[in-house]
Design a protein around this motif. Structure first.
Motif, PDB file in Angstrom:
ATOM      1  N   ALA A 149       6.955  10.488  -0.018  1.00  0.00           N
ATOM      2  CA  ALA A 149       6.135   9.272  -0.069  1.00  0.00           C
ATOM      3  C   ALA A 149       6.997   8.045  -0.322  1.00  0.00           C
ATOM      4  O   ALA A 149       6.761   6.973   0.264  1.00  0.00           O
ATOM      5  N   SER A 164       0.827  -1.210   0.000  1.00  0.00           N
ATOM      6  CA  SER A 164       0.000   0.000   0.000  1.00  0.00           C
ATOM      7  C   SER A 164       0.859   1.256   0.000  1.00  0.00           C
ATOM      8  O   SER A 164       0.575   2.228  -0.719  1.00  0.00           O
ATOM      9  N   MET A 165       1.941   1.258   0.786  1.00  0.00           N
ATOM     10  CA  MET A 165       2.808   2.430   0.826  1.00  0.00           C
ATOM     11  C   MET A 165       3.546   2.607  -0.508  1.00  0.00           C
ATOM     12  O   MET A 165       3.758   3.733  -0.968  1.00  0.00           O
ATOM     13  N   GLU A 225       1.087   4.101  -2.894  1.00  0.00           N
ATOM     14  CA  GLU A 225       0.880   5.514  -2.582  1.00  0.00           C
ATOM     15  C   GLU A 225       2.054   6.361  -3.096  1.00  0.00           C
ATOM     16  O   GLU A 225       1.854   7.487  -3.568  1.00  0.00           O
ATOM     17  N   ARG A 248       1.616  12.969  -9.454  1.00  0.00           N
ATOM     18  CA  ARG A 248       1.126  14.325  -9.214  1.00  0.00           C
ATOM     19  C   ARG A 248       2.127  15.389  -9.668  1.00  0.00           C
ATOM     20  O   ARG A 248       1.805  16.581  -9.649  1.00  0.00           O
ATOM     21  N   LYS A 257       8.595   7.158   2.907  1.00  0.00           N
ATOM     22  CA  LYS A 257       7.669   6.465   3.806  1.00  0.00           C
ATOM     23  C   LYS A 257       7.543   4.998   3.427  1.00  0.00           C
ATOM     24  O   LYS A 257       7.450   4.123   4.301  1.00  0.00           O
ATOM     25  N   ALA A 258       7.534   4.719   2.115  1.00  0.00           N
ATOM     26  CA  ALA A 258       7.486   3.320   1.674  1.00  0.00           C
ATOM     27  C   ALA A 258       8.744   2.582   2.117  1.00  0.00           C
ATOM     28  O   ALA A 258       8.678   1.438   2.599  1.00  0.00           O
ATOM     29  N   GLU A 263       3.897   5.625  -5.715  1.00  0.00           N
ATOM     30  CA  GLU A 263       3.722   5.701  -7.164  1.00  0.00           C
ATOM     31  C   GLU A 263       2.630   6.712  -7.523  1.00  0.00           C
ATOM     32  O   GLU A 263       2.750   7.439  -8.517  1.00  0.00           O
ATOM     33  N   ALA A 264       1.572   6.732  -6.723  1.00  0.00           N
ATOM     34  CA  ALA A 264       0.502   7.707  -6.976  1.00  0.00           C
ATOM     35  C   ALA A 264       1.019   9.131  -6.784  1.00  0.00           C
ATOM     36  O   ALA A 264       0.681  10.041  -7.557  1.00  0.00           O
ATOM     37  N   ALA A 265       1.852   9.342  -5.751  1.00  0.00           N
ATOM     38  CA  ALA A 265       2.388  10.683  -5.508  1.00  0.00           C
ATOM     39  C   ALA A 265       3.288  11.132  -6.650  1.00  0.00           C
ATOM     40  O   ALA A 265       3.315  12.320  -7.002  1.00  0.00           O
TER      41      ALA A 265
END
Length: 426
Positions: free
Chosen positions: A128, A49-50, A53, A60, A131-132, A55-57
């Motif tokens: 992010a 999940s991290m 997230e 942006r 954090k991962a 990859e999603a960041a």
């Protein structure tokens, strides 16, 4: 063709069963801590999940620096056809009204704002990612520590069973001496009591072994009752020269994912602060407008618009907020670094103490306890030592071996914490 006897068939079945068990042990995770880490890296949902997230960041970043979408505006003028030819009335068709104005507008931020937004988004994406990485190092440390406990309990169970076999031997000796009138019956009874106590301890260890397996399965995102392979070996502990505080401090400052995250947050706060100061300057909007009269375009207009930054007090408050957020990010990193370095020092001291305890138990306590037991056993067989002395010597051997196993598990736990702090394997 020679017929196969029942004995041969049974032997073949047993061989096949043993081969199948060996293959199952090979495929199951748990033989080494590396097999558990490989399994967790691909299946742990928290880390997944991290990572997603992060990859999603990263997605942006481009939108943050892109221009906003242009705007199309259509204005129908004189829709009532006032003053036009008789017979015309209210209409919404562009070719049937007085005139139609089409305006295409594009907002243009002040110079440098788009770059600052993109750079802030890049820093947040890096945070992010940090954090991962932090999630994985923490999960890996938990797995390493849980595996060390799993290994230690398995070895303690084996040791307990060996001690029970030793007590059985001592009981046979006491019974033989009792039968010959050389020892009281109480010696055999004490041996039985000791064996019962050891079996009770064995039950507790087996329960702890079950709990350790359940903890590992939870970290691997597997059902709690899933089987694990029998643990075979612990990772080698680095030599003391590789556990130098100064060297590890540099590696911690350069590789720790939590500090990496804090650095990225500082960069994001700096870009947001610069962007807040850049908001003192106006943004622009430009546009072009063709004007349609009936069925043809016969006029063109150009449009230029800017916002007037008059609310200076509001902007000053936003600027002070951005400065405070930057100071807070820097202070957070300092606090994190201080705590991490304190944890590093504590773990280095702990691993050194556990190593010395293991060496002391292996090189001094265990040999002395074994010599004491051999002397007590020989003395008991000749009637020179009572059974209580023999039991006490056996307990010293067991305690020395338990100390070795526990010290090894402690070193593995400390090593896992050190690797979590420096963000990489030693």
């Amino acid at each position: 063709m020679r017929s196969v006897t029942a004995t041969q068939a049974l032997a073949m079945l047993l061989a096949l069963a043993m081969m199948g068990s060996a293959i199952a042990q090979e495929t199951l995770p748990g033989r080494t801590v590396e097999s558990l880490l490989d399994y967790a890296k691909s299946s742990n949902p928290e880390y997944a999940s991290m990572r997603l997230e992060a990859e999603a960041a990263s997605e942006r970043v481009y939108p943050a620096g892109a221009l906003p979408d242009p705007v199309l505006r259509t204005e129908l003028q004189n829709v009532t056809n006032f003053g036009a030819e008789s017979g015309t009335s209210f209409n919404l068709l562009p070719s049937r009204v007085g005139s139609t104005k089409y305006t295409v507008m594009q907002s243009l931020p002040f110079w440098g704002k788009r770059d600052l937004k993109r750079e802030a988004a890049e820093a947040e994406a890096q945070a992010a990612q940090g954090k991962a990485g932090l999630t994985w190092t923490e999960q890996a440390a938990r797995i390493k520590t849980a595996y060390a406990q799993y290994f230690a309990v398995a070895r303690l169970i084996r040791l307990n069973q060996e001690v029970i076999d030793l007590i059985d031997r001592m009981e046979r000796i006491s019974q033989a001496r009792y039968a010959g009138g050389l020892a009281p019956q109480q010696d055999a009874i004490r041996a039985q009591v000791e064996r019962t106590s050891m079996r009770n301890e064995l039950i507790q260890m087996e329960t702890e072994h079950h709990h350790a397996r359940a903890r590992l399965n939870a970290l691997l995102a597997r059902p709690a009752q899933s089987s694990l392979a029998d643990p075979e070996q612990l990772r080698p502990v680095p030599i003391p020269a590789k556990l130098d505080y100064t060297t590890l401090e540099d590696r911690l400052r350069g590789r720790n994912p939590q500090l990496f995250t804090d650095d990225a947050k500082i960069r994001a706060a700096e870009k947001n602060r610069d962007l807040t100061y850049r908001n003192r300057y106006p943004d622009f909007t430009v546009g072009v407008s063709p004007i349609q009269t009936r069925s043809r375009v016969n006029e063109w207009e150009l449009m230029f618009e800017l916002n007037i930054p008059l609310q200076q007090e509001s902007r000053r408050s936003q600027e002070r907020e951005a400065e405070k957020m930057l100071d807070a990010a820097k202070a957070r990193k300092d606090a994190t670094a201080n705590q991490l370095l304190a944890d590093l020092s504590e773990n280095l001291s702990g691993i050194d103490a556990a190593r010395r305890m293991e060496q002391l138990a292996q090189t001094s306590l265990l040999p002395q306890a074994e010599l004491t037991f051999k002397a007590a056993l020989a003395g008991y067989e000749t009637g020179k030592v009572d059974f209580a002395t023999l039991l006490d010597a056996q307990r010293q051997i067991r305690k020395a071996k338990q100390d070795v196993i526990k010290a090894q598990a402690e070193q593995q736990g400390r090593l896992a914490d050190i690797e979590r702090l420096i963000g990489e394997e030693l």
